[in-house]
Design a protein around this motif. Structure first.
Motif, PDB file in Angstrom:
ATOM      1  N   MET A 110      55.579  41.870  31.403  1.00  0.00           N
ATOM      2  CA  MET A 110      54.189  41.791  30.986  1.00  0.00           C
ATOM      3  C   MET A 110      53.548  40.529  31.571  1.00  0.00           C
ATOM      4  SD  MET A 110      53.594  44.438  29.165  1.00  0.00           S
ATOM      5  CE  MET A 110      52.542  44.531  27.781  1.00  0.00           C
ATOM      6  N   LEU A 111      52.346  40.689  32.092  1.00  0.00           N
ATOM      7  CA  LEU A 111      51.616  39.549  32.632  1.00  0.00           C
ATOM      8  C   LEU A 111      50.871  38.867  31.487  1.00  0.00           C
ATOM      9  CD1 LEU A 111      50.310  41.136  35.941  1.00  0.00           C
ATOM     10  CD2 LEU A 111      52.271  39.648  35.608  1.00  0.00           C
ATOM     11  N   SER A 112      50.914  37.561  31.460  1.00  0.00           N
ATOM     12  CA  SER A 112      50.440  36.829  30.292  1.00  0.00           C
ATOM     13  C   SER A 112      49.086  36.147  30.466  1.00  0.00           C
ATOM     14  CB  SER A 112      51.492  35.781  29.899  1.00  0.00           C
ATOM     15  OG  SER A 112      51.667  34.863  30.957  1.00  0.00           O
ATOM     16  N   TYR A 113      48.334  36.488  31.478  1.00  0.00           N
ATOM     17  CA  TYR A 113      47.037  35.835  31.677  1.00  0.00           C
ATOM     18  C   TYR A 113      46.074  36.279  30.586  1.00  0.00           C
ATOM     19  CZ  TYR A 113      49.348  35.425  36.146  1.00  0.00           C
ATOM     20  OH  TYR A 113      50.279  35.196  37.120  1.00  0.00           O
ATOM     21  N   ARG A 114      45.572  35.321  29.820  1.00  0.00           N
ATOM     22  CA  ARG A 114      44.688  35.640  28.690  1.00  0.00           C
ATOM     23  C   ARG A 114      43.377  36.260  29.126  1.00  0.00           C
ATOM     24  NH1 ARG A 114      43.819  30.258  26.517  1.00  0.00           N
ATOM     25  NH2 ARG A 114      41.791  31.194  26.241  1.00  0.00           N
ATOM     26  N   ASN A 115      42.867  35.794  30.269  1.00  0.00           N
ATOM     27  CA  ASN A 115      41.544  36.238  30.703  1.00  0.00           C
ATOM     28  C   ASN A 115      41.454  36.156  32.229  1.00  0.00           C
ATOM     29  OD1 ASN A 115      41.156  33.469  31.261  1.00  0.00           O
ATOM     30  ND2 ASN A 115      40.358  33.114  29.210  1.00  0.00           N
ATOM     31  N   GLU A 116      40.302  36.532  32.745  1.00  0.00           N
ATOM     32  CA  GLU A 116      40.112  36.522  34.195  1.00  0.00           C
ATOM     33  C   GLU A 116      40.213  35.118  34.776  1.00  0.00           C
ATOM     34  OE1 GLU A 116      36.416  37.289  37.104  1.00  0.00           O
ATOM     35  OE2 GLU A 116      36.911  39.029  35.845  1.00  0.00           O
ATOM     36  N   ALA A 117      39.739  34.117  34.045  1.00  0.00           N
ATOM     37  CA  ALA A 117      39.801  32.737  34.541  1.00  0.00           C
ATOM     38  C   ALA A 117      41.253  32.288  34.733  1.00  0.00           C
ATOM     39  CB  ALA A 117      39.065  31.803  33.586  1.00  0.00           C
ATOM     40  N   ALA A 118      42.128  32.641  33.794  1.00  0.00           N
ATOM     41  CA  ALA A 118      43.542  32.268  33.913  1.00  0.00           C
ATOM     42  C   ALA A 118      44.200  33.002  35.083  1.00  0.00           C
ATOM     43  CB  ALA A 118      44.277  32.570  32.608  1.00  0.00           C
ATOM     44  N   PHE A 119      43.879  34.285  35.248  1.00  0.00           N
ATOM     45  CA  PHE A 119      44.386  35.053  36.386  1.00  0.00           C
ATOM     46  C   PHE A 119      43.892  34.442  37.696  1.00  0.00           C
ATOM     47  CE2 PHE A 119      43.573  38.973  39.118  1.00  0.00           C
ATOM     48  CZ  PHE A 119      44.851  38.996  39.655  1.00  0.00           C
ATOM     49  N   SER A 120      42.608  34.117  37.753  1.00  0.00           N
ATOM     50  CA  SER A 120      42.022  33.523  38.953  1.00  0.00           C
ATOM     51  C   SER A 120      42.698  32.200  39.305  1.00  0.00           C
ATOM     52  CB  SER A 120      40.524  33.301  38.738  1.00  0.00           C
ATOM     53  OG  SER A 120      39.953  32.628  39.840  1.00  0.00           O
TER      54      SER A 120
END
Length: 128
Positions: A1-11
């Motif tokens: 599972m990928l744990s990025y909370r939101n788009e900003a964290a993914f970015s």
């Protein structure tokens, strides 16, 4: 599972990984830019491309179609740039992986067949 909370964290994770591989990355952060302009401008191996990022809290691996929350004008902008010979894509980060969505078509109702996308389990495999 990928744990990025939101788009900003993914970015942030994606941009860091790209820069660590020597890829030129410029975030497009101005709220005053034109309607539909994507999140990133990237040059990799002398190939320029525009990338829209999305973080979607759902799974994609067992679905035939996914709905991508593009804002009005985003698909049209990306598709128009493709017509001029520049690569564009959306990287949609789901809970179970990342889909690379090409903009060779306008996806009606923002509904994309997963068979038209490339699937990656994480950023490392995306950039391999």
């Amino acid at each position: 599972m990928l744990s990025y909370r939101n788009e900003a964290a993914f970015s942030k994770a994606l941009v860091t990984a790209m820069r660590n591989k020597g890829i030129f990355v410029q975030r497009i952060e101005s709220g005053e830019t034109g309607k539909g302009i994507p999140d990133l401008f990237v040059i990799t191996q002398k190939v320029p491309m525009w990338i829209e990022l999305k973080r979607i809290h759902d799974i994609c691996s067992n679905k035939q179609y996914v709905t991508i929350p593009w804002r009005p004008g985003q698909q049209a902008w990306l598709n128009d740039v493709v017509k001029r010979g520049i690569t564009t894509m959306t990287l949609a980060c789901f809970d179970d992986g990342i889909l690379r969505i090409p903009h060779t078509a306008i996806w009606g109702k923002n509904l994309v067949p997963t068979s038209s996308c490339d699937y990656y389990k994480d950023i490392r495999s995306l950039l391999a």
